[in-house]
Design a protein around this motif. Structure first.
Motif, mmCIF file in Angstrom:
data_model
loop_
_atom_site.group_PDB
_atom_site.id
_atom_site.type_symbol
_atom_site.label_atom_id
_atom_site.label_comp_id
_atom_site.label_asym_id
_atom_site.label_seq_id
_atom_site.Cartn_x
_atom_site.Cartn_y
_atom_site.Cartn_z
ATOM 1 N N LYS A 56 9.599 -31.759 32.523
ATOM 2 C CA LYS A 56 8.948 -30.854 33.461
ATOM 3 C C LYS A 56 9.076 -29.422 32.952
ATOM 4 N N ASP A 57 7.939 -28.812 32.619
ATOM 5 C CA ASP A 57 7.947 -27.414 32.193
ATOM 6 C C ASP A 57 7.634 -26.514 33.394
ATOM 7 N N PHE A 58 7.503 -25.219 33.140
ATOM 8 C CA PHE A 58 7.263 -24.288 34.251
ATOM 9 C C PHE A 58 5.913 -24.563 34.910
ATOM 10 N N GLU A 59 4.945 -25.013 34.117
ATOM 11 C CA GLU A 59 3.632 -25.308 34.687
ATOM 12 C C GLU A 59 3.748 -26.456 35.701
ATOM 13 N N TYR A 60 4.551 -27.478 35.348
ATOM 14 C CA TYR A 60 4.758 -28.584 36.302
ATOM 15 C C TYR A 60 5.417 -28.069 37.575
ATOM 16 N N TYR A 61 6.443 -27.245 37.408
ATOM 17 C CA TYR A 61 7.132 -26.686 38.575
ATOM 18 C C TYR A 61 6.154 -25.954 39.482
ATOM 19 N N GLU A 62 5.331 -25.113 38.890
ATOM 20 C CA GLU A 62 4.398 -24.318 39.689
ATOM 21 C C GLU A 62 3.364 -25.208 40.375
ATOM 22 N N GLN A 63 2.877 -26.203 39.667
ATOM 23 C CA GLN A 63 1.866 -27.094 40.247
ATOM 24 C C GLN A 63 2.436 -27.934 41.384
ATOM 25 N N SER A 64 3.653 -28.465 41.188
ATOM 26 C CA SER A 64 4.252 -29.304 42.231
ATOM 27 C C SER A 64 4.634 -28.461 43.448
ATOM 28 N N LEU A 65 5.100 -27.240 43.207
ATOM 29 C CA LEU A 65 5.390 -26.349 44.330
ATOM 30 C C LEU A 65 4.107 -25.996 45.070
ATOM 31 N N SER A 66 3.067 -25.722 44.316
ATOM 32 C CA SER A 66 1.785 -25.365 44.919
ATOM 33 C C SER A 66 1.241 -26.507 45.772
ATOM 34 N N ALA A 67 1.336 -27.715 45.276
ATOM 35 C CA ALA A 67 0.845 -28.870 46.037
ATOM 36 C C ALA A 67 1.648 -29.069 47.316
ATOM 37 N N THR A 68 2.963 -28.845 47.240
ATOM 38 C CA THR A 68 3.805 -28.979 48.435
ATOM 39 C C THR A 68 3.456 -27.913 49.466
ATOM 40 N N LEU A 69 3.220 -26.688 48.988
ATOM 41 C CA LEU A 69 2.876 -25.610 49.918
ATOM 42 C C LEU A 69 1.510 -25.845 50.564
ATOM 43 N N GLU A 70 0.616 -26.477 49.849
ATOM 44 C CA GLU A 70 -0.687 -26.795 50.442
ATOM 45 C C GLU A 70 -0.505 -27.772 51.607
ATOM 46 N N HIS A 124 16.947 -15.553 45.909
ATOM 47 C CA HIS A 124 18.123 -14.725 45.642
ATOM 48 C C HIS A 124 18.029 -14.176 44.228
ATOM 49 N N ASN A 125 17.669 -12.909 44.126
ATOM 50 C CA ASN A 125 17.594 -12.208 42.845
ATOM 51 C C ASN A 125 16.925 -13.051 41.756
ATOM 52 N N PRO A 126 15.711 -13.505 41.988
ATOM 53 C CA PRO A 126 15.049 -14.345 40.997
ATOM 54 C C PRO A 126 14.387 -13.512 39.918
ATOM 55 N N THR A 127 13.888 -14.178 38.895
ATOM 56 C CA THR A 127 13.048 -13.479 37.936
ATOM 57 C C THR A 127 11.713 -13.192 38.599
ATOM 58 N N PHE A 128 11.055 -12.170 38.111
ATOM 59 C CA PHE A 128 9.730 -11.829 38.629
ATOM 60 C C PHE A 128 8.797 -13.045 38.500
ATOM 61 N N LYS A 129 8.942 -13.749 37.407
ATOM 62 C CA LYS A 129 8.053 -14.869 37.120
ATOM 63 C C LYS A 129 8.132 -15.933 38.212
ATOM 64 N N VAL A 130 9.349 -16.300 38.611
ATOM 65 C CA VAL A 130 9.516 -17.357 39.612
ATOM 66 C C VAL A 130 9.055 -16.889 40.980
ATOM 67 N N ARG A 131 9.441 -15.677 41.339
ATOM 68 C CA ARG A 131 9.062 -15.183 42.660
ATOM 69 C C ARG A 131 7.550 -15.093 42.789
ATOM 70 N N ASN A 132 6.899 -14.578 41.759
ATOM 71 C CA ASN A 132 5.449 -14.415 41.833
ATOM 72 C C ASN A 132 4.711 -15.742 41.728
ATOM 73 N N ALA A 133 5.340 -16.729 41.095
ATOM 74 C CA ALA A 133 4.724 -18.057 41.072
ATOM 75 C C ALA A 133 4.633 -18.600 42.492
ATOM 76 N N THR A 134 5.654 -18.353 43.283
ATOM 77 C CA THR A 134 5.632 -18.793 44.680
ATOM 78 C C THR A 134 4.567 -18.047 45.463
ATOM 79 N N ILE A 135 4.502 -16.735 45.254
ATOM 80 C CA ILE A 135 3.489 -15.942 45.970
ATOM 81 C C ILE A 135 2.085 -16.419 45.613
ATOM 82 N N ARG A 136 1.864 -16.594 44.322
ATOM 83 C CA ARG A 136 0.544 -17.026 43.870
ATOM 84 C C ARG A 136 0.202 -18.408 44.424
ATOM 85 N N ALA A 137 1.180 -19.323 44.366
ATOM 86 C CA ALA A 137 0.934 -20.682 44.857
ATOM 87 C C ALA A 137 0.596 -20.667 46.337
#
Length: 836
Positions: A400-414, A431-444
Motif C-alpha cells: 500500500k503506497d500513499f496513493e492507496y491510502y488516499e484512495q481508501s480514505l477518500s472512499a471511506t469518507l464518501e 496531531h502535528n501531521p505533515t502537510f501532505k497527509v493533512r491536505n490529502a484528507t482535506i482534498r478527499a
C-alpha cells in the motif's frame, strides 16, 4: 443539526488530563476527552447520533454516550472495539475483585517467587523491582527494601541466587508445555512487518522468565467460568503485557519520558530493539494494571459513577436508530460497513455529527502494533489478512503506497458522507501531521461532497519555551478540520496556485497576524496560522513542492520583515516582526498585554481562579491566531497571584492595594505639577475616576490644560496622547508625560509615548515589586528599543509617596525617585542599553 456562526467553537479549549477510564489501556493518538466532549455538545443535538468510523480508543464514543448522545463506533482493530466495549460495559466491582483474588491465590505467589532477590544491606529476601539487561544479558537488579529501606536505584550485580532463578524459569518454560504466542512478525506472504526491527517472533519480545510468568498467568485467567469476567481479566493482561517485554528501555528519567529507576514504558511506535532494557516483574505489573491508580478497577469505579444506568449495546443499526440502544460498536472495515448500510440496507442520512481521528498515512501502524495484544488475547481468525485487505494505511509491506491510502480514505469518507444528515458537521483531527497527509484528507473530503469550513488549532499540552522560539520550526498541537455536509450536493471548487499567489497569501497572512498581535511573533504561531489559511484557500503542498512558507519569510527578511530577539519562559530566540512598524497604519496594544489584562480582570473579579478558568477566558477573548500558549498564561498568573494547594490561583494582596493607589498617584503627580507651575491633562479613561482625598471628586477637576493647543498630530496620535495617564504642559507645549503602571500595559505606554515630540520627558511610575516584570520586558529588543529611543525613565512608586510633602514643596526633585535601568547590572547581558 444546523450550527449558527456564533455557536461554532472558535477558541482553544483547556485540555484536562486523562483519568483512569481513558488511560487504563495503552492506545495511540488518544484525543483529550473534555475537548472532544465539547465538540460533540456543540455539533450534535441531545439524543443525536455521533459516528466515528476510525474509533481507536473510543474517546468520541465514550464522550458521546456520557453526554446523552447515541454513538456508532467502527474499527478494523478488534482490540480497539474490546477496549471501548469494556470501558462502557457495567460490571460489579466485587465480582472483579473476587476474580482477581482467585488468580492471585492460584499463581500470584508462584510468579512473584521468580523475581526474588537478597538485599545486600540487611541480607533479607525481598521482591525485586526490576532487572536491567544489557546486550541480552542480565546486568543488575534494582529494589526498594521494605525491611531496612535500602533503595537500590542503580542496581545490585546479580548474585548466584539471582542467576539460579533465571535458569529455573527457563527450565520451567521448556518443561511446562504452556501456551504463548509464537507468531512471526511477518505478513502471510512472508514480508516482514513495517515496524519490525530485530525480533522475529512475538515470543522473542520477552525474556524467557517473563514469557513463562505471562503464560502461567494467562493459563489461569482462561480457567475463569464467567465469560465477562474472563474478558476483563484478559484485557487487564493486555494492558500491561507490553510493559513486560524487552521493548521498555532502561534510560535516565527526564521530563519527556515516564522513566523511573523501577519502571519504564514502550516508548516507540514499533517492535523496536533497545540493547539496554528493563525486565519488569509480571505479577507486579498485573497487580498494578488491575488495582493501580490508572488500573481497570479505578476505570470501572469511575465509569460506574458517570454512567448511572447500564449502557445498552446494540446488536444492529436498527436497534440504535429506534432508540432501543445507546451505542453500536462494530469490529470491521469502516468502508465495508458503511457501504453495506447504504447499498443493502438503504440507510442514509441518519447521523448528526462525525468526530474521528483518521489514520495518519504511515505514521502509526495500528494493526501491526496491536498484533501482540491480539494474539495474547486469542483474537486469531484472519487478523493479518484483514489488515492487508482493509486497513486504511500507507504501508509498503502491505503493498500500500500513499496513493492507496488516499484512495481508501477518500472512499471511506464518501460513504461516511452518505450517513450524515444534510447540514451536519464532520470533524477530523490530526496531531502535528505533515502537510501532505493533512491536505490529502482535506482534498478527499472536499471531492467526496463535504464543504471545508475551517482548520481549528487546539494545543494538547503546554509547549516548551524552546519549541516556541524556533525561527523555522513546525506547527504544533492538534488540528481539527471542520467540514459540513451541504444541504445540496455541490462539490467545492479547488483554485489553481502559482508562486505569486502563494507568496501573496503568505505575506498578507503574516502581515495580518503581526498587526493583530502587534508584537514580535515566533514562527510557531505564524505557521499555526498560515498552514490552516493556505489549506482553507485550497492549497495542497504536494502538488507544488517549490512553495514553502519559511522560504517566503526568508526572502522578505530585511525588506518588510525582520527577526528580533525575544525571551519566553527563560529561553532566548528569534521572532518575526515588521521591519518598519512605524509605517503600519493600524497599531494596537500588544497581545501579551491584552492577555495580561484579561488574566488580571479574572483575578480581580473572582479573587480565586483555576488555570482552566483563566485559559478558557483568554481563549474566548482571543480566539484562533490570537490565542497565546499556556506557558505565557502561567507566566502572567505567577506575576499577579500565588498558587494554592487546591489548584487555584489567588490574587496577591499587594495587587489590590496598588489598584486603589493608581488614581491616587495620578492625583498626587498632578498636584506636584501644579505646584511647579504646570497645567495638567489627565487621560480620558482616568478623568471620571473618583479620588477619596481632602476634597472628594473626579480627577477631571484638576484638568486645566487645553490639549488641542499643546499637541498637533494625526488623529491616531491625538487619540493616543490623550490616553496618557498624566501630562504636564506649559504654554502650548507638553513638557512631561507620566504613565502610572501598577500592573501591566508598559508596552502600551511606550507605544502611546511614541506619538509625543522627542523633547518631551517621559516617565513610567512603577511599584518596586514590578521591577522584575520590567526587567523581563527589557529582555525583548523590541521593547528595549522603544524605551531607549524615546528616553523613558522609571520613577519608583513608593519613593514618590514617601516623599510627597518634599515634592509638593519643591524641596526634592522628582528625578531623585528614579531607578536607572541603564546601569542595572542584571540588565547588562540583555544587549546594548545605550543608543548608537
Amino acid at each position: 443539526m444546523l450550527v449558527s456562526a456564533k455557536n461554532h467553537i472558535e477558541f482553544q479549549i483547556p485540555p484536562q488530563a486523562h483519568t483512569a477510564m481513558y488511560n487504563w489501556h495503552k492506545y495511540w493518538a488518544r484525543k483529550t476527552w473534555n475537548v472532544v466532549g465539547e465538540w460533540i455538545e456543540a455539533y450534535c443535538p441531545p439524543d443525536g447520533i455521533v459516528i466515528d468510523p476510525f474509533m481507536g480508543s473510543g474517546v468520541a464514543i465514550i464522550e458521546a454516550v456520557r453526554r446523552g448522545r447515541r454513538a456508532i463506533g467502527i474499527d478494523l482493530n478488534p482490540i480497539a472495539v474490546e477496549i471501548v466495549d469494556l470501558t462502557l460495559r457495567a460490571v460489579k466491582r466485587e465480582v472483579l475483585v473476587e476474580a482477581f483474588h482467585r488468580v492471585e491465590h492460584a499463581v500470584g505467589n508462584k510468579i512473584e517467587a521468580l523475581y526474588r532477590t537478597t538485599c545486600r544491606s540487611c541480607k533479607k529476601e525481598i521482591d525485586a523491582a526490576c532487572y536491567i539487561w544489557n546486550k541480552n544479558k542480565p546486568e543488575s537488579v534494582r529494589y526498594d527494601c521494605p525491611h531496612c529501606h535500602t533503595r537500590e536505584e542503580k542496581g545490585k550485580r546479580l548474585d548466584s541466587k539471582d542467576k539460579e532463578l533465571l535458569v529455573e524459569a527457563e527450565d520451567r518454560l521448556e518443561a511446562g508445555k504452556l501456551w504463548y504466542p509464537t507468531d512471526a512478525l511477518y505478513y502471510p506472504d512472508g514480508t516482514p512487518f513495517m515496524k519490525k526491527e530485530k525480533y522475529e517472533r512475538l515470543s522473542d519480545l520477552f525474556t524467557k522468565r517473563n514469557l513463562y510468568a505471562l503464560a502461567l498467568l494467562m493459563r489461569q485467567i482462561e480457567k475463569e467460568n464467567d465469560p465477562l469476567v474472563k474478558r476483563f481479566l484478559k484485557i487487564t493482561f493486555s494492558s500491561m503485557v507490553h510493559l513486560c517485554s524487552r521493548m521498555v528501555p532502561a534510560i535516565s528519567a527526564a521530563d519527556t519520558n515516564h522513566q523511573t529507576p523501577f519502571s519504564s514504558t514502550w516508548t516507540q511506535h514499533s517492535y523496536w530493539h533497545t540493547p539496554r532494557f528493563m525486565e519488569q516483574p509480571v505479577w507486579r505489573k498485573f497487580q498494578s494494571a488491575f488495582n493501580g491508580h490508572q488500573g481497570v478497577l479505578k476505570a470501572k469505579e469511575e465509569s460506574a459513577d458517570i454512567f448511572e444506568k447500564p449502557i445498552r449495546f446494540a446488536r444492529n443499526l436498527d436497534q440504535l436508530l429506534s432508540r432501543r440502544a445507546d451505542v453500536l460498536l462494530i469490529p470491521g472495515s469502516a468502508l465495508s460497513v458503511l457501504r453495506r448500510w447504504r447499498e443493502k440496507e438503504h440507510k442514509t442520512s441518519f447521523t448528526d455529527f462525525c468526530f474521528t481521528d483518521p489514520p495518519y498515512a504511515s505514521s502509526i501502524q495500528y494493526g501491526e502494533l496491536s498484533f501482540m495484544w491480539a494474539k495474547w488475547l486469542g483474537f486469531n481468525g484472519d487478523y493479518l489478512k484483514d489488515l492487508c485487505d482493509h486497513e486504511v494505511i500507507e504501508n509498503k509491506r502491505q503493498k500500500k503506497d500513499f496513493e492507496y491510502y488516499e484512495q481508501s480514505l477518500s472512499a471511506t469518507l464518501e460513504e461516511l458522507n452518505h450517513t450524515l444528515k444534510p447540514g451536519a458537521h464532520a470533524t477530523f483531527t490530526f496531531h502535528n501531521p505533515t502537510f501532505k497527509v493533512r491536505n490529502a484528507t482535506i482534498r478527499a473530503a472536499v471531492r467526496r461532497g463535504f464543504n471545508f469550513e475551517k482548520i481549528h488549532h487546539q494545543p494538547t499540552a503546554v509547549a516548551s519555551a524552546k519549541s516556541l522560539l524556533q525561527p523555522f520550526g513546525s506547527a504544533t498541537g492538534d488540528f481539527y478540520l471542520r467540514f459540513v455536509k451541504p444541504m445540496l450536493a455541490e462539490p467545492e471548487a479547488l483554485k489553481p496556485w502559482d508562486e505569486d499567489r502563494f507568496e501573496r497569501v503568505v505575506i498578507d497572512g503574516v502581515r495580518h497576524l503581526l498587526a493583530e498581535r502587534w508584537e514580535p511573533t515566533p514562527y510557531t504561531f505564524i505557521i499555526n496560522y498560515i498552514d490552516p489559511l493556505l489549506a482553507r484557500e485550497g492549497f495542497f503542498q504536494e502538488l507544488y513542492p517549490g512553495l514553502d512558507v519559511s522560504t517566503v519569510l526568508k526572502n522578505h527578511e530585511g525588506f518588510d520583515l525582520q527577526l528580533v530577539d525575544v525571551k519566553i519562559g527563560g529561553q532566548t530566540g528569534k521572532a518575526w516582526w515588521f521591519k518598519h512598524p512605524e509605517q503600519i497604519e493600524k497599531k494596537g496594544v500588544p497581545l501579551s498585554e491584552r492577555v495580561e489584562q484579561c488574566v488580571l480582570r479574572e483575578l480581580l473579579g473572582k479573587r480565586r481562579v483555576t488555570f482552566t478558568d483563566v485559559w478558557r477566558r483568554v481563549g474566548e477573548d482571543f480566539p484562533n491566531s490570537l490565542t497565546p500558549d499556556a506557558l505565557s498564561i502561567r507566566e502572567v498568573l505567577r506575576d499577579y497571584a500565588r498558587e494554592s494547594g487546591q489548584g487555584e490561583w489567588q490574587v496577591l494582596p499587594k495587587l489590590k492595594e496598588r489598584e486603589r493607589e493608581h488614581d491616587t498617584m495620578i492625583w498626587l503627580l498632578a498636584r506636584i505639577g501644579k505646584a511647579l507651575g504646570y497645567k495638567i491633562w489627565i487621560g480620558r479613561n482616568e478623568q471620571a475616576h473618583i479620588i477619596q482625598a481632602k476634597e472628594d471628586g473626579p480627577l477631571s477637576t484638576v484638568v486645566d490644560a487645553d490639549l488641542s493647543k499643546c499637541y498637533k498630530g494625526t488623529v491616531e496620535g491625538t487619540r493616543s496622547v490623550s490616553d496618557i495617564d498624566l501630562l504636564w504642559t506649559q504654554a502650548s507645549s507638553i513638557v512631561c508625560a507620566f504613565e502610572v503602571e501598577y500592573s501591566t500595559t508598559i508596552t502600551s505606554a511606550v507605544e502611546r509615548g511614541s506619538h509625543l515630540p522627542k523633547e518631551v520627558k517621559r516617565y513610567i511610575v512603577l511599584p518596586e515589586e514590578r521591577i522584575p516584570k520590567l526587567k523581563r520586558k527589557m529582555e525583548s529588543s523590541f521593547f528595549r528599543q522603544g524605551m531607549l529611543e524615546q528616553g523613558w525613565e522609571v520613577l519608583l512608586f513608593d519613593k514618590i509617596f514617601d516623599n510627597r510633602d518634599k515634592l509638593l514643596q519643591d524641596k526634592m526633585r522628582l528625578e531623585s525617585t528614579r531607578w536607572d535601568y541603564t546601569s542595572d547590572p542584571s540588565l547588562r547581558d540583555f544587549g546594548q542599553l545605550t543608543l548608537v
